[in-house]
Design an enzyme around this catalytic site. Sequence first.
Site, PDB file in Angstrom:
ATOM      1  N   ASP A 128      61.864 155.513  24.282  1.00  0.00           N
ATOM      2  CA  ASP A 128      62.757 155.032  23.233  1.00  0.00           C
ATOM      3  C   ASP A 128      62.139 155.228  21.860  1.00  0.00           C
ATOM      4  O   ASP A 128      60.923 155.164  21.683  1.00  0.00           O
ATOM      5  CB  ASP A 128      63.044 153.544  23.467  1.00  0.00           C
ATOM      6  N   GLU A 174      64.101 160.131  23.403  1.00  0.00           N
ATOM      7  CA  GLU A 174      65.192 159.804  22.493  1.00  0.00           C
ATOM      8  C   GLU A 174      64.677 160.097  21.082  1.00  0.00           C
ATOM      9  O   GLU A 174      64.051 159.256  20.447  1.00  0.00           O
ATOM     10  CB  GLU A 174      65.603 158.334  22.611  1.00  0.00           C
TER      11      GLU A 174
END
Length: 735
Positions: free
Chosen positions: A415, A468
């Site tokens: 993330d 991401e």
Amino acid sequence: MRYERSDLMIGTVQEGLQALVDSRHGDPFSILGRHQYGDLVVVRALLPGALGVQVVEADTGRLLAELEPIHEGGLFAGVTGSTGPYFYRITWPDAVQEMEDPYSFGPLLGDLDLHLIGQGTHYDLGRTLGAIPMEVDGISGVRFAVWAPNARRVSVVGDFNAWDGRRHPMRLRPQAGIWELFLPRLTHGERYKFEIIDGNGNLLPQKADPVARASEAAPSTASIVASSKPFRWNDEEWMRSQRQVRSGETAISVYEVHLGSWVRIPEEGNRSLDWVELSQRLVPYVKSLGFTHIEMLPIMEHPFGGSWGYQPLGLFAPTGRYGTPEDFAYFIDRCHQAGIGVILDWVPAHFPTDVWGLAKFDGTPLYEHADPREGFHKDWNTLIYNLGRNEVKGFLIASALEWLEHYHVDALRVDAVASMLYRDYSRNAGEWIPNKYGGRENLESVEFFKHLNSIVHERCPHAFTVAEESTAWPGVTKPPEEGGLGFDFKWNMGWMHDTLHYMSDDPVYRKYQYGGMTFGMIYAYSERFMLPISHDEVVHGKGSLLGKMPGDPWQKLANLRAYFGFMWGHPGKKLLFMGCELAQETEWNHDGSVVWDLLDQPGHAGMQRLIRDLNALYAKEPALQFGDLHPEGFEWAVADDAENSVYGMLRSAQDQSSRMLVVSSMTPVPRENYRIGVPNEGRWEVVLNTDAEIYGGSNFGQTEAWAEPQPSHGKPFSISLMLPPLATVFLRWRG
């Protein structure tokens, strides 16, 4: 042997005894336990609140000594003539307890362990630090170890010592800043924390274990001693088969899920499902829809449910919200036996500021940067890991390996990568510190990602990593040896943004935004991409995916069906957030549940069936897989018809034996005799039409088309199509 009371003080000074009972002594082993001074053998125990303490010979049960209280703070001492194994018989106001002396055991961690921890290359921290059930000298108990190099004193506290930090101060191993202690007769299931006095003598809030492998479910915050008993896996064949998936040469279709809000049980306080129930309901559901993987929003222990797990503090512990670590392993095993891979969202970018967590763990910025220009995220009010510190890098890499190796997880989606790569991420001028070359790139993060991915690929050949990363950072999915970061896949955030922006336009105006659907192919092979329709697109006021679509209720559903068809026909691995597969009408609420009642309505049930059929087609057709990573497997058949808002994609298998034509018509106008050039003569069979009645459409179209020797779009042959309104059609070349 006769002795004087002063003999009990031998080898100590009054100041040291006072520091010990005041919980300020940095070396409790120098006073506590058994010490031999010439012929004199003295045993000392710190047991505040005890009424009496006896020393008992372990082998015979013979009473060796009755310890005397030598300090009102609970310090007992006595002389014993034995140097063999012994235990204490302690009389408390309400019970008698027998236990071995924790201060009779020597150092526990080896020099190699300490060296590797300090170097940041000990990748099995989950079995080295934290709380590990084990036997020492034939005695069962739990070894506790924690990194706190700047602390003056560290104690382990828990139910077993009434959370009294005076009872069990730990031994410092100064070469690595590790404190350790073995507590006999403890076992898994015990709650515990660490009590720390910082270098200035201040008592800190009790700290949860950074390397705990189990934790209490929020809002409780204690760590739990996890079992060391190996889980019995049944997925050997699955693990061997996953190297091909990592290569990217197969279909990857991901169902992203927030476990707490997938299904709730209203009759039981609106609770979420636990791991066993999820294995019984989520796994067969995902299997029935044809997804290859489940991706879970972070399940590492986290204090605030509203963070959805993206602010974790327990990077080694599955959250207690859904059950035990053993239950979590059972869930993974059931996924694999069903042929479904598991991806975990993992957060090495930042952590919350809760005082019982990592923040100023030993009274200093240990895990985080000291300077807020490097160490504080204003967007999220969180602290940033200091990747310039070896121990922190090793801590994070060991966390990644804990999930991949010990829990057999198939992939990590990392993330907030962009926030780690740029020192000026979401910062104004003067709010960030340039790198040593004066640039904005975070060189420590770059090296961290290269090292992380190299270690993962070396030790876990079954696993892959996904970034991401929302910017155009070059080489995210290139190998480190070629200057890349080493990820296997990257979320294509640009494709998601551009195509959703296009689809939200009224079809009347789409011809002016025509390039929004084609632009992604300009850079489609610059990285190994995954096309994400994630939770971020259906929350925080963005509305549902269906709600983004224009038109009346029928047109909204038709638009979404056409979009899904375009997505599954477009190169790139697929990801879809839960609820989108049944065209949920409201945006996601983490305190609620997917609105399963929608399946009683034909249009929404049809959407679910469409996703199932798209996944089946994707998994079956080599033509829809090869071009995901190889440009020779894709070409535009139509990419210039802005006036009609029609797109055509030609997908091919590696040997050209399998071809698929994907045509999307993005206006509510049926079109007859729409001619498209194709490379092969013969029959082209319609294998999926998103406007089919079974999906809730108008059933306009045809079942096949024959290629004629009539050139079009630069091809020697062409077919005439009946294009349904707001629909995507898949045609397979039959020859």
